[in-house]
Design a protein around this motif. Structure first.
Motif, mmCIF file in Angstrom:
data_model
loop_
_atom_site.group_PDB
_atom_site.id
_atom_site.type_symbol
_atom_site.label_atom_id
_atom_site.label_comp_id
_atom_site.label_asym_id
_atom_site.label_seq_id
_atom_site.Cartn_x
_atom_site.Cartn_y
_atom_site.Cartn_z
ATOM 1 N N MET B 1 0.741 -1.254 -0.171
ATOM 2 C CA MET B 1 0.142 -0.365 -0.084
ATOM 3 C C MET B 1 0.643 1.256 -0.150
ATOM 4 O O MET B 1 0.407 2.371 -0.339
ATOM 5 C CB MET B 1 -0.539 -0.570 1.218
ATOM 6 C CG MET B 1 -2.581 -0.552 1.336
ATOM 7 S SD MET B 1 -3.237 0.285 0.479
ATOM 8 C CE MET B 1 -3.574 1.382 1.630
ATOM 9 N N ALA B 2 2.324 1.045 -0.118
ATOM 10 C CA ALA B 2 2.793 2.107 -0.139
ATOM 11 C C ALA B 2 4.006 1.899 -1.171
ATOM 12 O O ALA B 2 4.363 0.978 -1.221
ATOM 13 C CB ALA B 2 3.429 2.876 1.314
ATOM 14 N N LYS B 3 4.436 2.923 -1.891
ATOM 15 C CA LYS B 3 5.527 3.216 -2.882
ATOM 16 C C LYS B 3 6.154 3.702 -2.854
ATOM 17 O O LYS B 3 6.592 5.438 -1.987
ATOM 18 C CB LYS B 3 4.208 3.022 -4.069
ATOM 19 C CG LYS B 3 4.387 2.225 -4.531
ATOM 20 C CD LYS B 3 3.714 2.070 -5.724
ATOM 21 C CE LYS B 3 3.174 0.405 -5.976
ATOM 22 N NZ LYS B 3 2.129 0.109 -7.552
ATOM 23 N N PRO B 29 8.922 3.625 1.686
ATOM 24 C CA PRO B 29 7.814 3.319 1.557
ATOM 25 C C PRO B 29 7.366 3.671 2.706
ATOM 26 O O PRO B 29 8.580 3.566 3.999
ATOM 27 C CB PRO B 29 7.598 2.335 1.448
ATOM 28 C CG PRO B 29 8.497 2.050 1.009
ATOM 29 C CD PRO B 29 9.707 2.322 0.723
ATOM 30 N N ASP B 69 7.876 3.472 -8.162
ATOM 31 C CA ASP B 69 8.302 2.142 -7.722
ATOM 32 C C ASP B 69 8.922 1.822 -9.136
ATOM 33 O O ASP B 69 8.529 1.159 -9.695
ATOM 34 C CB ASP B 69 7.283 0.887 -7.659
ATOM 35 C CG ASP B 69 7.406 1.314 -5.895
ATOM 36 O OD1 ASP B 69 8.007 1.635 -4.629
ATOM 37 O OD2 ASP B 69 6.455 0.105 -5.740
ATOM 38 N N MET B 86 -3.449 7.647 -7.729
ATOM 39 C CA MET B 86 -2.256 7.218 -6.519
ATOM 40 C C MET B 86 -1.507 7.796 -6.049
ATOM 41 O O MET B 86 -0.878 7.148 -4.621
ATOM 42 C CB MET B 86 -1.200 6.183 -7.873
ATOM 43 C CG MET B 86 -0.414 5.381 -7.094
ATOM 44 S SD MET B 86 0.996 4.258 -8.211
ATOM 45 C CE MET B 86 0.274 3.338 -9.345
ATOM 46 N N GLU B 166 -7.194 5.154 -0.928
ATOM 47 C CA GLU B 166 -6.375 4.292 -0.487
ATOM 48 C C GLU B 166 -5.103 4.513 -1.248
ATOM 49 O O GLU B 166 -5.105 4.212 -2.110
ATOM 50 C CB GLU B 166 -6.987 3.124 -1.129
ATOM 51 C CG GLU B 166 -8.029 2.565 0.088
ATOM 52 C CD GLU B 166 -8.397 1.080 0.202
ATOM 53 O OE1 GLU B 166 -8.068 0.040 -0.403
ATOM 54 O OE2 GLU B 166 -8.569 1.099 1.349
ATOM 55 N N GLN B 168 -1.097 5.268 -2.524
ATOM 56 C CA GLN B 168 0.042 4.983 -2.190
ATOM 57 C C GLN B 168 0.870 5.656 -1.338
ATOM 58 O O GLN B 168 1.351 5.945 -0.529
ATOM 59 C CB GLN B 168 0.766 4.463 -3.460
ATOM 60 C CG GLN B 168 -0.120 3.586 -4.351
ATOM 61 C CD GLN B 168 0.147 2.462 -4.135
ATOM 62 O OE1 GLN B 168 0.472 1.552 -3.164
ATOM 63 N NE2 GLN B 168 -1.165 1.813 -3.757
ATOM 64 N N PHE B 198 0.618 4.349 4.856
ATOM 65 C CA PHE B 198 0.731 5.536 3.543
ATOM 66 C C PHE B 198 2.498 6.169 3.214
ATOM 67 O O PHE B 198 2.626 6.176 4.677
ATOM 68 C CB PHE B 198 0.207 6.438 3.227
ATOM 69 C CG PHE B 198 -1.442 6.222 3.262
ATOM 70 C CD1 PHE B 198 -2.262 6.096 2.606
ATOM 71 C CD2 PHE B 198 -1.981 6.926 4.256
ATOM 72 C CE1 PHE B 198 -3.404 5.415 2.081
ATOM 73 C CE2 PHE B 198 -3.305 5.555 4.551
ATOM 74 C CZ PHE B 198 -4.333 5.559 3.173
#
Lengths: 362, 258
Positions: B1-3, B29, B69, B86, B166, B168, B198
């Motif tokens: 969920m996090a980038k 992240p 990412d 995103m 939601e 990232q 996040f």
């Protein structure tokens, strides 16, 4: 003026004190203050007024201006009342002389003996042409306004906006002549086509085609287009950038941003713009007198020659009218007045219903 | 969920004016990264470059490479709306949609994504409002206008709206500058919780805030007005505030300039 403290004198005294510490010379106003010695503002007390509170003025520009605005507001009421009294006084005798039902009779013979006339067909024609005109004009106008504010490059937007405002400056008689002598051709072709393929819908009935409700409504649509466009353009420009960016940052496309932020925010303004357009359409006189067929029948067939509106009927029949005839026309004017009033009240009600959301927006 | 976000040689322009030049930094992240620096040094411009909001302004453009990412967000084939979904954004001034109720505000992003089912919308709205520490205050008046809330509540509403889809990454552009100290504290607490899910990047003028909430801090500065902003130092927050390696950073955080 000796009684009332002089404003520039105040500013001047302040000016001397403030600027004395700097190396540039005190300005003209400061010198003026030194020489004009005002008894109410002893030198050295400055703007704060160390010498106690001065008395309020008995009469000044403030009062005078207030009186002017009240008078201007009252003038509107007086004028409206005067018009109403005039209309009613002239209309009542004619209505009493009428030998047919004023609301339902389809025809206009107030000059005959006995007089016979009815408002039904005229009121129906008025509302029908105006609504049809809005049906055509509103989507186009909103489209233009959105294009001008959110899609067009700035230079094109300004130029196009100017051209549209120019459209509003064309006299209605010119629109009427153009509609009667030129647009009638294409509209006749369009009517034939509509009747051939959509004739099964009752509003697209048989001819003869020409000076029809459709022609009148199209001319009317072009006439109300500029007012709706320029008002809604102003409204769209007022949308806070923060809200547009909020929508974009949520991943909205341009159109989704318009739908989420711009259109809802502009809703009361759009309604107001449409209502102003409707007001103009209901009251439009000469363009419709030239383009409609002047018949007195209630018919939903918008293609066939015919149709009439209250205002166009007044223009067409006033010259030949006798006393009763004029009274009858004035009575029809009263009905138009009432229709416009209802339209405006409805619009207000719509805006009022959502006030909680629109007030907090401001 | 996090980038992870990686900026390489990022420069941004307003027409002919170069606002930031050759920014290089990597955001890990599930961390909070603070961007600090004097006014006009390009912090906000850089932040807005990350979710491609910079290019919304006429004549504005970005050069260099920004990846999330390892995916280039400025790639010609990338849908800009997908980038913004995103990478969510919270603005300096609370900007709930004035014509919408509290509930409608929170689900606005979902509706844009085509979610229509009422049960899903309600469920997500409650979840987002709970995450934004706002649920208890508004659960009885979800149908009331969002603009009727207090400033701090409005800002938390905007945070709820942002995290409801939601994303990232959540970008925050001076989210507390229009708020009172208590509301500010509420939002700082919130950032600690949101960090679990996040990646957060926050622009702030408040150095105490940067020191309190962030794991890493990037210091931006300009030589003089008209020059582009540059990244001067980027390190762990503790290091930046206790023992910065660049003299200019030290001058700034000790209040000697800016």
């Amino acid at each position: 003026m000796g009684e009332t403290p002089h404003r520039s004198a105040h500013a001047g005294t302040g000016g001397t004190r403030v600027t004395s510490g700097h190396d540039w010379p005190a300005g003209a106003s400061a010198r003026f203050a030194e020489t004009s010695g005002n008894p109410r503002t002893p030198t050295g007390n400055g703007l704060g007024g160390g010498g106690g509170l001065p008395r309020a003025r008995a009469f000044g520009a403030e009062r005078a201006f207030r009186g002017l605005t009240v008078a201007a507001g009252a003038a509107v009421l007086v004028i409206i009342a005067a018009i109403a009294v005039f209309l009613i006084a002239k209309a009542v005798p004619a209505l009493q002389a009428n030998t047919e039902d004023f609301w339902t009779f389809e025809g206009w013979f107030p000059n005959d003996n006995p007089p016979k006339f009815g408002i039904g067909a005229l009121a129906f024609g008025t509302v029908l042409t105006a609504l049809l005109a809005l049906l055509v004009a509103v989507p186009v106008a909103l489209g233009i306004a959105l294009y001008l504010t959110h899609y067009a490059p700035r230079r094109i937007g300004t130029g196009l906006g100017f051209v549209i405002d120019l459209l509003a400056a064309v006299p209605s008689v010119v629109f009427g002549l153009w509609g009667r002598d030129y647009l009638v051709g294409p509209v006749t072709d369009l009517s034939t086509w509509l009747n051939r393929y959509f004739g099964w819908i009752p509003i697209f009935g048989d001819g003869p085609y020409g000076n029809s409700i459709l022609l009148g409504s199209l001319v009317l649509a072009i006439m109300v287009l500029p007012i709706i466009t320029s008002l809604s353009r102003e409204v769209f420009l007022q949308t806070p950038t923060a809200n547009e960016e909020a929508a974009l940052a949520l991943g909205a496309t341009r159109w989704e941003m318009l739908r989420t932020a711009v259109l809802p925010y502009g809703r009361p303004g759009i309604i107001a713009a449409v209502m102003l357009g409707l007001g103009r359409a209901l009251g439009e006189t000469i363009a419709l007198a030239l383009t409609l067929g002047s018949t007195y029948a209630i018919s939903f067939n918008v293609l066939t020659s015919g149709g009439n509106t209250i205002a166009a009927n007044i223009a067409n029949r006033f010259a030949e009218a006798n006393d009763t005839g004029r009274g009858a026309l004035i009575a029809s004017g009263l009905v138009l007045f009432a229709i416009t009033l209802i339209v405006n009240i409805t619009a207000r009600a719509i805006i009022y219903r959502r006030r909680e959301f629109t007030e907090s927006a401001a | 969920m996090a980038k992870r976000i990686e900026a390489t040689n990022v420069s941004a322009y307003y027409g002919a004016f170069k606002a930031i030049e050759n920014i290089n930094l990597t955001v890990e992240p599930k961390t909070v990264t603070a961007l600090i620096g004097p006014s006009g040094c390009g912090k906000s411009t850089f932040l807005r470059s990350i979710n491609r909001m910079h290019e919304v302004l006429p004549g504005a453009r970005v050069e260099g490479s920004l990846t999330i990412d390892n995916q280039d967000i400025y790639d010609r084939d990338v849908d800009v709306t997908a980038v913004r979904r995103m990478i969510g954004m919270v603005f300096q001034r609370p900007n709930p949609f004035p014509t919408m109720s509290i509930f409608e505000n929170v689900v606005a992003g979902l509706r844009l994504n085509g979610v229509r089912k009422k049960s899903i919308l309600e469920e997500t709205a409650e979840k987002a409002l709970r995450s934004a520490n706002l649920w208890d205050e508004v659960k009885d008046r979800l149908g009331k206008p969002g603009a009727g809330l207090s400033g701090g509540q409005q800002q938390r509403l905007c945070i709820a709206r942002t995290i409801a889809v939601e994303p990232q990454v959540v970008l925050m552009d001076e989210p507390c500058s229009a708020l009172d100290p208590i509301s500010t504290l509420a939002i700082e607490d919130l950032m600690f919780q949101l960090k679990d899910k996040f990646t957060i990047i926050i622009v702030t003028h408040n150095m105490q805030q940067a020191a309190r909430v962030s794991d890493r801090t990037a210091f931006f500065s300009i030589e003089k007005t008209g020059d582009p902003g540059r990244l001067i130092e980027y390190d762990n927050t503790q290091k930046i505030f206790s023992n910065p390696s660049v003299k200019k950073t030290e001058d700034y955080i000790t209040g000697r300039f800016g």
